[in-house]
Motif scaffolding. Sequence first.
Motif, PDB file in Angstrom:
ATOM      1  N   GLU A  24     -45.962 -30.098 -56.152  1.00  0.00           N
ATOM      2  CA  GLU A  24     -46.097 -28.652 -56.047  1.00  0.00           C
ATOM      3  C   GLU A  24     -44.888 -28.077 -55.313  1.00  0.00           C
ATOM      4  O   GLU A  24     -44.356 -28.694 -54.378  1.00  0.00           O
ATOM      5  N   ILE A  25     -44.438 -26.908 -55.709  1.00  0.00           N
ATOM      6  CA  ILE A  25     -43.398 -26.222 -54.945  1.00  0.00           C
ATOM      7  C   ILE A  25     -43.906 -26.003 -53.529  1.00  0.00           C
ATOM      8  O   ILE A  25     -45.059 -25.620 -53.315  1.00  0.00           O
ATOM      9  N   HIS A  26     -43.045 -26.266 -52.538  1.00  0.00           N
ATOM     10  CA  HIS A  26     -43.481 -26.196 -51.141  1.00  0.00           C
ATOM     11  C   HIS A  26     -43.990 -24.798 -50.800  1.00  0.00           C
ATOM     12  O   HIS A  26     -43.506 -23.788 -51.334  1.00  0.00           O
ATOM     13  N   LYS A  27     -44.952 -24.739 -49.888  1.00  0.00           N
ATOM     14  CA  LYS A  27     -45.571 -23.454 -49.537  1.00  0.00           C
ATOM     15  C   LYS A  27     -44.547 -22.443 -49.014  1.00  0.00           C
ATOM     16  O   LYS A  27     -44.748 -21.230 -49.137  1.00  0.00           O
ATOM     17  N   ASP A  28     -43.439 -22.921 -48.443  1.00  0.00           N
ATOM     18  CA  ASP A  28     -42.398 -22.008 -47.971  1.00  0.00           C
ATOM     19  C   ASP A  28     -41.778 -21.195 -49.102  1.00  0.00           C
ATOM     20  O   ASP A  28     -41.194 -20.132 -48.862  1.00  0.00           O
ATOM     21  N   ARG A  29     -41.858 -21.728 -50.340  1.00  0.00           N
ATOM     22  CA  ARG A  29     -41.246 -21.039 -51.484  1.00  0.00           C
ATOM     23  C   ARG A  29     -42.276 -20.469 -52.456  1.00  0.00           C
ATOM     24  O   ARG A  29     -41.892 -19.906 -53.488  1.00  0.00           O
ATOM     25  N   GLN A  30     -43.551 -20.590 -52.156  1.00  0.00           N
ATOM     26  CA  GLN A  30     -44.568 -20.093 -53.083  1.00  0.00           C
ATOM     27  C   GLN A  30     -44.405 -18.596 -53.342  1.00  0.00           C
ATOM     28  O   GLN A  30     -44.631 -18.120 -54.459  1.00  0.00           O
ATOM     29  N   LYS A  31     -44.002 -17.848 -52.326  1.00  0.00           N
ATOM     30  CA  LYS A  31     -43.854 -16.392 -52.480  1.00  0.00           C
ATOM     31  C   LYS A  31     -42.740 -16.036 -53.450  1.00  0.00           C
ATOM     32  O   LYS A  31     -42.687 -14.898 -53.958  1.00  0.00           O
ATOM     33  N   ASP A  32     -41.834 -16.980 -53.730  1.00  0.00           N
ATOM     34  CA  ASP A  32     -40.702 -16.728 -54.616  1.00  0.00           C
ATOM     35  C   ASP A  32     -41.014 -17.019 -56.075  1.00  0.00           C
ATOM     36  O   ASP A  32     -40.172 -16.758 -56.941  1.00  0.00           O
ATOM     37  N   ILE A  33     -42.197 -17.559 -56.357  1.00  0.00           N
ATOM     38  CA  ILE A  33     -42.550 -17.891 -57.739  1.00  0.00           C
ATOM     39  C   ILE A  33     -42.856 -16.602 -58.495  1.00  0.00           C
ATOM     40  O   ILE A  33     -43.746 -15.840 -58.124  1.00  0.00           O
ATOM     41  N   LYS A  34     -42.116 -16.347 -59.554  1.00  0.00           N
ATOM     42  CA  LYS A  34     -42.288 -15.129 -60.349  1.00  0.00           C
ATOM     43  C   LYS A  34     -43.252 -15.352 -61.505  1.00  0.00           C
ATOM     44  O   LYS A  34     -43.975 -14.436 -61.913  1.00  0.00           O
ATOM     45  N   ARG A 188     -35.446 -34.950 -40.903  1.00  0.00           N
ATOM     46  CA  ARG A 188     -36.559 -35.205 -41.820  1.00  0.00           C
ATOM     47  C   ARG A 188     -36.080 -35.224 -43.267  1.00  0.00           C
ATOM     48  O   ARG A 188     -35.037 -34.652 -43.608  1.00  0.00           O
ATOM     49  N   TYR A 189     -36.853 -35.881 -44.089  1.00  0.00           N
ATOM     50  CA  TYR A 189     -36.548 -36.111 -45.497  1.00  0.00           C
ATOM     51  C   TYR A 189     -37.123 -34.977 -46.338  1.00  0.00           C
ATOM     52  O   TYR A 189     -38.242 -34.514 -46.092  1.00  0.00           O
ATOM     53  N   VAL A 190     -36.347 -34.519 -47.323  1.00  0.00           N
ATOM     54  CA  VAL A 190     -36.788 -33.457 -48.222  1.00  0.00           C
ATOM     55  C   VAL A 190     -36.520 -33.890 -49.659  1.00  0.00           C
ATOM     56  O   VAL A 190     -35.462 -34.442 -49.962  1.00  0.00           O
ATOM     57  N   ASN A 191     -37.485 -33.641 -50.544  1.00  0.00           N
ATOM     58  CA  ASN A 191     -37.158 -33.769 -51.960  1.00  0.00           C
ATOM     59  C   ASN A 191     -37.507 -32.476 -52.676  1.00  0.00           C
ATOM     60  O   ASN A 191     -38.294 -31.647 -52.181  1.00  0.00           O
ATOM     61  N   ARG A 231     -24.889 -26.099 -51.171  1.00  0.00           N
ATOM     62  CA  ARG A 231     -25.259 -25.878 -52.560  1.00  0.00           C
ATOM     63  C   ARG A 231     -26.150 -24.649 -52.715  1.00  0.00           C
ATOM     64  O   ARG A 231     -26.786 -24.193 -51.769  1.00  0.00           O
ATOM     65  N   ILE A 232     -26.209 -24.149 -53.929  1.00  0.00           N
ATOM     66  CA  ILE A 232     -27.016 -22.985 -54.276  1.00  0.00           C
ATOM     67  C   ILE A 232     -28.262 -23.449 -55.029  1.00  0.00           C
ATOM     68  O   ILE A 232     -28.176 -24.328 -55.892  1.00  0.00           O
ATOM     69  N   GLY A 233     -29.393 -22.842 -54.713  1.00  0.00           N
ATOM     70  CA  GLY A 233     -30.577 -23.011 -55.549  1.00  0.00           C
ATOM     71  C   GLY A 233     -31.479 -24.174 -55.238  1.00  0.00           C
ATOM     72  O   GLY A 233     -32.233 -24.613 -56.117  1.00  0.00           O
ATOM     73  N   ARG A 234     -31.455 -24.683 -54.022  1.00  0.00           N
ATOM     74  CA  ARG A 234     -32.428 -25.735 -53.675  1.00  0.00           C
ATOM     75  C   ARG A 234     -33.836 -25.128 -53.635  1.00  0.00           C
ATOM     76  O   ARG A 234     -34.055 -24.056 -53.071  1.00  0.00           O
ATOM     77  N   VAL A 235     -34.787 -25.853 -54.190  1.00  0.00           N
ATOM     78  CA  VAL A 235     -36.199 -25.470 -54.101  1.00  0.00           C
ATOM     79  C   VAL A 235     -36.958 -26.698 -53.623  1.00  0.00           C
ATOM     80  O   VAL A 235     -37.119 -27.674 -54.370  1.00  0.00           O
ATOM     81  N   ALA A 236     -37.388 -26.661 -52.378  1.00  0.00           N
ATOM     82  CA  ALA A 236     -38.054 -27.819 -51.784  1.00  0.00           C
ATOM     83  C   ALA A 236     -39.440 -28.016 -52.386  1.00  0.00           C
ATOM     84  O   ALA A 236     -40.162 -27.058 -52.683  1.00  0.00           O
ATOM     85  N   VAL A 237     -39.806 -29.271 -52.543  1.00  0.00           N
ATOM     86  CA  VAL A 237     -41.152 -29.658 -52.957  1.00  0.00           C
ATOM     87  C   VAL A 237     -41.920 -30.224 -51.772  1.00  0.00           C
ATOM     88  O   VAL A 237     -43.057 -29.824 -51.502  1.00  0.00           O
ATOM     89  N   ALA A 238     -41.323 -31.161 -51.044  1.00  0.00           N
ATOM     90  CA  ALA A 238     -42.065 -31.826 -49.970  1.00  0.00           C
ATOM     91  C   ALA A 238     -41.115 -32.315 -48.882  1.00  0.00           C
ATOM     92  O   ALA A 238     -39.944 -32.595 -49.138  1.00  0.00           O
ATOM     93  N   ARG A 239     -41.677 -32.422 -47.666  1.00  0.00           N
ATOM     94  CA  ARG A 239     -40.935 -32.918 -46.508  1.00  0.00           C
ATOM     95  C   ARG A 239     -41.760 -33.982 -45.805  1.00  0.00           C
ATOM     96  O   ARG A 239     -42.995 -33.933 -45.794  1.00  0.00           O
TER      97      ARG A 239
END
Length: 289
Positions: A24-34, A188-191, A231-239
């Motif tokens: 799932e897209i990380h909750k920090d970016r959920q508001k950005d989902i169009k 911390r690790y991010v993917n 870089r431009i456009g990272r969208v985190a999934v999990a940490r």
Amino acid sequence: MLIRLGYEIAIECPQPTPVISVLEIHKDRQKDIKRQTRVITSPKTPSRVYEDRYGNSCRRFVAPAGGFRILYDAVVEDSGEPDETNTQAGETPIEELPDDAIGYLLGSRYCETDHLGNLAWNLFGQEPPGWARVQAITDYVHNRLSFGYGYARHTRTAAQAHEERVGVCRDFAHLAITLCRCMNIPARYVNGYLGDIGVPPDPAPMDFNAWFEAFLDGKWYTFDARHNMRRIGRVAVARGRDATDVPLLHSFGPHSLTTFKVWTYEQENHPSKPPYHGVDRTIGAHMIA
């Protein structure tokens, strides 16, 4: 800027098998989902989502015997700005760290601080503390390891990557995280998703990416030892502490991977582009366990 992203993953199971996905897209970016699809499974299978101890959204299924496919597609709004840079950011004394950052100083499954502590202090002990030290670690790992999908091995630890001098993006992240922790810098690790936005296209099939975040001056900052550039456009999934905490799929029983496709690109530049391109390939590097 709008980014189109998603995935299609299929596995074969010899029997009904419990599966957890961390996709799932990380909750920090959920508001950005169009706009987005629901998570589509074939055959249709009930699922539910829970939040793990690191704040990641995890989805539980029971995959039926035979083929099982998961598909998701979304459009996410992004600032179009590169990763934040703050060369003046300093290190936070351990006694002043927030409680939830302390765990990111400790060794973990793939990040053996006990093996690399002396090396880290010998290499980076004289570097200016703070951003410059983390960047020196990132530079070192970027130059130390050679990247290649053929180098993927899901059991490789940070110390082994340092000795073997090869790896995939998760190995770059693990080694940099370990060296930061050895220097008392929480890491911390991010993917997540990272498309070829603002850089020359990579001819290799699209993939999920791994990078790391370091805690400096009360804030988590992004660093990327594989690409070693903002870089431009990272969208985190999990940490998490390392890849152990954030497998894309974890099955509680045997399975074989039959399809793995990922897409992430700037929507405006590819208005008629299909959602994914490239070819299937196995992904032992990506912690499908």
